[in-house]
Design a protein around this motif. Sequence first.
Motif, PDB file in Angstrom:
ATOM      1  N   ARG A  41       0.832  -1.208   0.000  1.00 21.09           N
ATOM      2  CA  ARG A  41       0.000   0.000   0.000  1.00 21.09           C
ATOM      3  C   ARG A  41       0.865   1.257   0.000  1.00 21.09           C
ATOM      4  O   ARG A  41       0.587   2.210  -0.743  1.00 21.09           O
ATOM      5  CB  ARG A  41      -0.924  -0.013   1.223  1.00 21.09           C
ATOM      6  N   ARG A  83      -1.842  -2.624  -4.724  1.00 21.56           N
ATOM      7  CA  ARG A  83      -2.864  -3.416  -4.053  1.00 21.56           C
ATOM      8  C   ARG A  83      -2.477  -4.881  -4.154  1.00 21.56           C
ATOM      9  O   ARG A  83      -1.860  -5.299  -5.125  1.00 21.56           O
ATOM     10  CB  ARG A  83      -4.233  -3.217  -4.716  1.00 21.56           C
ATOM     11  N   LYS A 100      -1.083  -3.578  -9.293  1.00 21.61           N
ATOM     12  CA  LYS A 100      -1.959  -4.670  -8.872  1.00 21.61           C
ATOM     13  C   LYS A 100      -1.143  -5.938  -8.754  1.00 21.61           C
ATOM     14  O   LYS A 100      -0.689  -6.504  -9.758  1.00 21.61           O
ATOM     15  CB  LYS A 100      -3.096  -4.867  -9.872  1.00 21.61           C
TER      16      LYS A 100
END
Length: 326
Positions: free
Chosen positions: A147, A152, A186
């Motif tokens: 983070r 993520r 991601k």
Amino acid sequence: MTAPATTTAPLHLVLGEEELLVERAVRAALDSARLVDPTTDMTRVRVSDLTAPALAELVSPSLFSEGRVIVLDAAQDISQELSDAVVSYLKAPADGVVLVVVHTGGGRSKAAKALPAALKKAGAVITECAKITKPGEREAFVRNEIRQAGGRIDATAVAALIDAVGSDLRELASAAAQLVADSGGKVDEDAVRRYHRGRADVTGFAVAEKAVAGDRAAALESMRWAMQIGVPHVLVADALADAVRTIARVSAAGRGNPNQMAGSLGMPPWKIRKAQGQARGWGAAGLNKAMAIVARVNAEVKGAAADPTYALERAVLDIADARDLR
């Protein structure tokens, strides 16, 4: 546009034993001070090497009023005289001086045990750096690292990353930052697997495994590859230390069933089994020498050496040589 800071907290208490978090807290205090005065310098000293008069000199007002960050390391070893000097200084701290006290939270003496409470009462900014030992805490650390890097990650990928990299926080932090950069933010299980396959031959642990096996050429080659892809010097030094200490502990425990030895040694059976194989090439004299080498290189990569890469190369060769001692 944000206005520059005009003041910074004059007192910090860094409380705990997790080395990576401690180093980050110290760095954060320095960065904060440099927002006020970019020329701020930092001085670090262990309390066991410090006297009350020397402390007074360190924290005395500067002739040119330049900023200073004074870090008192290992304050759990503080003497009563020095503790009294610290507490006395807190009553009238000098302008431009930031005092950072690093303390494990324990201590044998009454003065050492009482110091954190005195610092808290004086209004210290407290940063908790408790040792991360539980799986849930390690998972939370990974999620936070991802983070903080702007990415993520899902639960499956967190588990895969810890499984691939291990429990060392520095390794996990480095891997998390690189994964975010490589994946565009991601991070999933596939990204973790790809990353780990791509770096499997150049981790600090791979360097250490070849060094303790006495394979000088392979250890040096792996180490140089690790440096090229940006593996931090301190991670390689930590891996060397872990390998040598593990062999020493397993060797001292004698032969036995790794599954039965796991509880007393605090290691997983696979690690004990691996160390038992490595220990066959080592003698007591060599292990004693190797322990001194990893202690030396640990200090060198943290600032004692002008060239940390050379220090690591020398340590790798010295460890391989130590294996031949009997």
